[in-house]
Design a protein around this motif. Structure first.
Motif, PDB file in Angstrom:
ATOM      1  N   GLN A 156     -60.287 -27.992 156.512  1.00 32.03           N
ATOM      2  CA  GLN A 156     -60.865 -26.977 155.623  1.00 32.03           C
ATOM      3  C   GLN A 156     -59.761 -26.324 154.808  1.00 32.03           C
ATOM      4  OE1 GLN A 156     -62.616 -24.264 158.400  1.00 32.03           O
ATOM      5  NE2 GLN A 156     -64.464 -25.506 158.673  1.00 32.03           N
ATOM      6  N   ASP A 157     -60.142 -25.772 153.650  1.00 31.54           N
ATOM      7  CA  ASP A 157     -59.162 -25.017 152.867  1.00 31.54           C
ATOM      8  C   ASP A 157     -59.020 -23.602 153.449  1.00 31.54           C
ATOM      9  OD1 ASP A 157     -61.249 -23.438 151.887  1.00 31.54           O
ATOM     10  OD2 ASP A 157     -61.467 -24.603 150.056  1.00 31.54           O
ATOM     11  N   THR A 158     -58.201 -22.776 152.795  1.00 28.95           N
ATOM     12  CA  THR A 158     -57.909 -21.448 153.345  1.00 28.95           C
ATOM     13  C   THR A 158     -59.141 -20.548 153.347  1.00 28.95           C
ATOM     14  OG1 THR A 158     -57.117 -20.860 151.144  1.00 28.95           O
ATOM     15  CG2 THR A 158     -55.445 -21.401 152.779  1.00 28.95           C
ATOM     16  N   GLU A 159     -60.151 -20.920 152.550  1.00 23.76           N
ATOM     17  CA  GLU A 159     -61.386 -20.124 152.555  1.00 23.76           C
ATOM     18  C   GLU A 159     -62.437 -20.701 153.494  1.00 23.76           C
ATOM     19  OE1 GLU A 159     -61.868 -20.188 148.314  1.00 23.76           O
ATOM     20  OE2 GLU A 159     -59.951 -19.146 148.292  1.00 23.76           O
ATOM     21  N   GLY A 160     -62.047 -21.666 154.304  1.00 28.91           N
ATOM     22  CA  GLY A 160     -62.970 -22.226 155.282  1.00 28.91           C
ATOM     23  C   GLY A 160     -63.923 -23.275 154.708  1.00 28.91           C
ATOM     24  N   GLN A 161     -63.669 -23.709 153.482  1.00 29.89           N
ATOM     25  CA  GLN A 161     -64.518 -24.748 152.880  1.00 29.89           C
ATOM     26  C   GLN A 161     -63.967 -26.135 153.257  1.00 29.89           C
ATOM     27  OE1 GLN A 161     -67.376 -24.162 150.986  1.00 29.89           O
ATOM     28  NE2 GLN A 161     -66.961 -22.076 151.719  1.00 29.89           N
ATOM     29  N   PRO A 162     -64.846 -27.059 153.698  1.00 30.46           N
ATOM     30  CA  PRO A 162     -64.362 -28.398 154.036  1.00 30.46           C
ATOM     31  C   PRO A 162     -63.870 -29.154 152.789  1.00 30.46           C
ATOM     32  CG  PRO A 162     -66.698 -28.126 154.614  1.00 30.46           C
ATOM     33  CD  PRO A 162     -66.270 -26.877 153.927  1.00 30.46           C
ATOM     34  N   TYR A 163     -62.844 -29.984 152.990  1.00 30.87           N
ATOM     35  CA  TYR A 163     -62.303 -30.778 151.890  1.00 30.87           C
ATOM     36  C   TYR A 163     -63.131 -32.028 151.603  1.00 30.87           C
ATOM     37  CZ  TYR A 163     -57.874 -28.231 151.929  1.00 30.87           C
ATOM     38  OH  TYR A 163     -56.914 -27.276 151.814  1.00 30.87           O
ATOM     39  N   ILE A 164     -63.996 -32.390 152.556  1.00 29.32           N
ATOM     40  CA  ILE A 164     -64.588 -33.715 152.515  1.00 29.32           C
ATOM     41  C   ILE A 164     -65.414 -33.960 151.244  1.00 29.32           C
ATOM     42  CG2 ILE A 164     -66.678 -33.135 153.867  1.00 29.32           C
ATOM     43  CD1 ILE A 164     -64.546 -36.322 154.251  1.00 29.32           C
ATOM     44  N   LEU A 179     -56.579 -34.683 155.107  1.00 32.66           N
ATOM     45  CA  LEU A 179     -57.256 -35.973 155.309  1.00 32.66           C
ATOM     46  C   LEU A 179     -57.651 -36.182 156.770  1.00 32.66           C
ATOM     47  CD1 LEU A 179     -55.009 -38.033 152.892  1.00 32.66           C
ATOM     48  CD2 LEU A 179     -57.435 -37.534 152.578  1.00 32.66           C
ATOM     49  N   LEU A 180     -57.573 -35.106 157.551  1.00 35.64           N
ATOM     50  CA  LEU A 180     -58.015 -35.195 158.948  1.00 35.64           C
ATOM     51  C   LEU A 180     -59.455 -34.693 159.055  1.00 35.64           C
ATOM     52  CD1 LEU A 180     -54.793 -33.848 160.712  1.00 35.64           C
ATOM     53  CD2 LEU A 180     -55.426 -36.224 160.225  1.00 35.64           C
ATOM     54  N   GLN A 181     -60.171 -35.245 160.015  1.00 36.35           N
ATOM     55  CA  GLN A 181     -61.582 -34.882 160.219  1.00 36.35           C
ATOM     56  C   GLN A 181     -61.708 -33.358 160.357  1.00 36.35           C
ATOM     57  OE1 GLN A 181     -64.040 -37.210 160.470  1.00 36.35           O
ATOM     58  NE2 GLN A 181     -63.109 -39.073 161.304  1.00 36.35           N
ATOM     59  N   ILE A 231     -50.785 -37.307 166.316  1.00 39.57           N
ATOM     60  CA  ILE A 231     -52.183 -37.231 165.871  1.00 39.57           C
ATOM     61  C   ILE A 231     -52.794 -38.621 166.016  1.00 39.57           C
ATOM     62  CG2 ILE A 231     -53.705 -36.839 163.891  1.00 39.57           C
ATOM     63  CD1 ILE A 231     -51.512 -34.906 162.830  1.00 39.57           C
ATOM     64  N   ASP A 232     -53.947 -38.686 166.658  1.00 39.86           N
ATOM     65  CA  ASP A 232     -54.644 -39.959 166.844  1.00 39.86           C
ATOM     66  C   ASP A 232     -55.096 -40.495 165.489  1.00 39.86           C
ATOM     67  OD1 ASP A 232     -56.786 -41.893 167.458  1.00 39.86           O
ATOM     68  OD2 ASP A 232     -56.486 -41.181 169.510  1.00 39.86           O
ATOM     69  N   THR A 233     -54.951 -41.801 165.280  1.00 33.71           N
ATOM     70  CA  THR A 233     -55.347 -42.379 163.987  1.00 33.71           C
ATOM     71  C   THR A 233     -56.847 -42.166 163.719  1.00 33.71           C
ATOM     72  OG1 THR A 233     -55.647 -44.509 165.076  1.00 33.71           O
ATOM     73  CG2 THR A 233     -53.567 -44.168 163.924  1.00 33.71           C
ATOM     74  N   ARG A 234     -57.641 -42.028 164.786  1.00 35.58           N
ATOM     75  CA  ARG A 234     -59.087 -41.829 164.594  1.00 35.58           C
ATOM     76  C   ARG A 234     -59.403 -40.458 164.003  1.00 35.58           C
ATOM     77  NH1 ARG A 234     -60.597 -43.550 170.611  1.00 35.58           N
ATOM     78  NH2 ARG A 234     -58.681 -42.360 170.812  1.00 35.58           N
ATOM     79  N   ALA A 235     -58.398 -39.560 163.993  1.00 40.14           N
ATOM     80  CA  ALA A 235     -58.627 -38.233 163.401  1.00 40.14           C
ATOM     81  C   ALA A 235     -58.631 -38.291 161.873  1.00 40.14           C
ATOM     82  CB  ALA A 235     -57.551 -37.263 163.876  1.00 40.14           C
ATOM     83  N   VAL A 236     -58.163 -39.399 161.305  1.00 46.24           N
ATOM     84  CA  VAL A 236     -58.112 -39.525 159.845  1.00 46.24           C
ATOM     85  C   VAL A 236     -59.507 -39.858 159.323  1.00 46.24           C
ATOM     86  CG1 VAL A 236     -57.131 -40.867 157.936  1.00 46.24           C
ATOM     87  CG2 VAL A 236     -55.706 -40.256 159.900  1.00 46.24           C
ATOM     88  N   VAL A 237     -59.913 -39.202 158.242  1.00 46.15           N
ATOM     89  CA  VAL A 237     -61.258 -39.442 157.690  1.00 46.15           C
ATOM     90  C   VAL A 237     -61.377 -40.893 157.206  1.00 46.15           C
ATOM     91  CG1 VAL A 237     -61.668 -37.044 156.974  1.00 46.15           C
ATOM     92  CG2 VAL A 237     -60.565 -38.636 155.386  1.00 46.15           C
TER      93      VAL A 237
END
Ligand SMILES: [Zn+2]
Length: 234
Positions: free
Chosen positions: A168-176, A163-165, A201-207
């Motif tokens: 990515q998953d282990t294959e480099g695909q973004p979760y977003i 849930l951080l900006q 971790i800064d709260t702004r790093a959360v999506v």
């Protein structure tokens, strides 16, 4: 709770293995004790670094088959604890197990006052950083099976990482993409601020698709006690 007891519960707490009451006691102690708070931050930082550096282990086929066979033979014995084990060990069959288990546990719908009109309320507890892709797929399958489902995912410890900006998953695909799809279907994601503080971790790093709650564990407890949510472990 004394520091020595916290020390004993440190690993199971970080792994999300404690029952809610013990986890709340740990959180209460951490609020008051800078020394234990610093200790847990150190362990979590180390674990996060290790888990990011390592590929998650896949359960061997024979183990998967053995687990599946056991569930097929005795489905009524599927407790959330053994379910949690299976999810950790064999994410590939997670969806089947969840959906099957829910089908077996239909009395919830009849008993829960919140359940029938608005759809069953489920709080998913996500404490680990492995198998996130499979977990998101499980959620999607669960929604496909029960479109009225109301789902809140509460993430803490390593469970927050996806849930951080830019995650990515282990294959480099973004979760977003998967996250937004689930959000569009009403799934809510809540992130533990205690974890962010401890991992610096800064709260702004959360999506922006996720919201912050002061404590993940307290939120899970609150949803169950006050809002009639049923607990499931991812
Ligand atoms: Zn302490």
């Amino acid at each position: 709770m004394k520091c020595a007891e916290l020390n004993r519960l440190l690993s199971p707490y970080i792994d999300g293995e404690l029952d809610l009451q013990s986890a709340l006691a740990v959180e209460a102690h951490l609020q008051e004790c800078p020394r234990c708070s610093a200790a847990i931050a150190g362990v979590q930082t180390l674990r996060t670094a290790i888990s990011r550096a390592c590929e998650p282990a896949k359960a061997p086929l024979r183990l998967r088959e053995a687990v599946q066979a056991q569930f097929a033979a005795a489905p009524q014995q599927a407790t959330s604890r053994s379910l949690g084990f299976c999810l950790a060990a064999t994410p590939g069959i997670a969806a089947l197990l969840i959906v099957g288990w829910l089908a077996l546990a239909q009395p919830w719908n009849a008993q829960s006052s919140a359940g029938t009109a608005q759809g069953t309320r489920i709080v998913y507890h996500l404490a680990g950083g492995n198998h996130v892709k499979a977990n998101l797929r499980t959620l999607k399958n669960h929604l496909d099976a029960e479109p009225n489902l109301q789902v809140v995912v509460v993430a803490h410890s390593d469970g927050i990482n996806f849930l951080l900006q830019g995650a990515q998953d282990t294959e480099g695909q973004p979760y977003i993409g998967a996250l937004r799809e689930l959000r569009a279907r009403g799934v809510e994601f809540r992130v533990c601020t205690n974890t962010l503080t401890r991992q610096q971790i800064d709260t702004r790093a959360v999506v922006p698709e996720a919201v912050l709650v002061p404590s993940g564990i307290a939120e899970i407890s609150r949803l169950q006690k006050k809002e009639g949510y049923t607990y499931l472990r991812l």
